[in-house]
Design an enzyme around this catalytic site. Sequence first.
Site, PDB file in Angstrom:
ATOM      1  N   PRO A  91      30.856 -34.794  14.670  1.00  0.00           N
ATOM      2  CA  PRO A  91      30.874 -33.374  15.052  1.00  0.00           C
ATOM      3  C   PRO A  91      30.159 -33.133  16.386  1.00  0.00           C
ATOM      4  O   PRO A  91      29.266 -33.885  16.781  1.00  0.00           O
ATOM      5  CB  PRO A  91      30.134 -32.693  13.903  1.00  0.00           C
ATOM      6  CG  PRO A  91      30.320 -33.617  12.745  1.00  0.00           C
ATOM      7  CD  PRO A  91      30.323 -35.003  13.332  1.00  0.00           C
ATOM      8  N   ARG A  92      30.565 -32.075  17.041  1.00  0.00           N
ATOM      9  CA  ARG A  92      30.089 -31.750  18.389  1.00  0.00           C
ATOM     10  C   ARG A  92      28.570 -31.712  18.506  1.00  0.00           C
ATOM     11  O   ARG A  92      28.002 -32.222  19.457  1.00  0.00           O
ATOM     12  CB  ARG A  92      30.679 -30.388  18.782  1.00  0.00           C
ATOM     13  CG  ARG A  92      30.396 -29.982  20.185  1.00  0.00           C
ATOM     14  CD  ARG A  92      30.900 -28.589  20.449  1.00  0.00           C
ATOM     15  NE  ARG A  92      32.337 -28.585  20.654  1.00  0.00           N
ATOM     16  CZ  ARG A  92      33.016 -27.526  21.051  1.00  0.00           C
ATOM     17  NH1 ARG A  92      32.398 -26.387  21.255  1.00  0.00           N
ATOM     18  NH2 ARG A  92      34.295 -27.569  21.227  1.00  0.00           N
TER      19      ARG A  92
END
Length: 132
Positions: free
Chosen positions: A122-123
């Site tokens: 995830p970012r």
Amino acid sequence: TTDGQVKVCLGTQVLNKVTGESTTLLSSQGTVLASGGLANLYTHSTNPPGFNALGSSTALATRAGANTSDLEYVQFHPTALKIPNQSCFLLTEALRGEGAILRDGSGRAFAKDFHPDGELAPRDIVARGVYN
């Protein structure tokens, strides 16, 4: 407040700079301040030079006593390309999705060091990994 009263924002007054008209907007549900980004608070940004993303609206609201929440959801992009003497620009996350590898200054792939999914993490995890 010190006088025991609860301060609540029920709306806003908006000025149309072109017509000079003022309008009052009220809501019993609360008020959302959606006023732009915070990019210029950071040393590095993919926004173009001079882009007005100062975070000033959030700062003004906070200083006026507004409760802020969910600031962790301000959009950010963890991958960018920095070439000496040029503006930093965004590298789309699609590059990582298509197999791009994150490498450090010595060319070593490092994404698996911080998450089993590596570049596909995830970012927020990728951003922390790049920063660290």
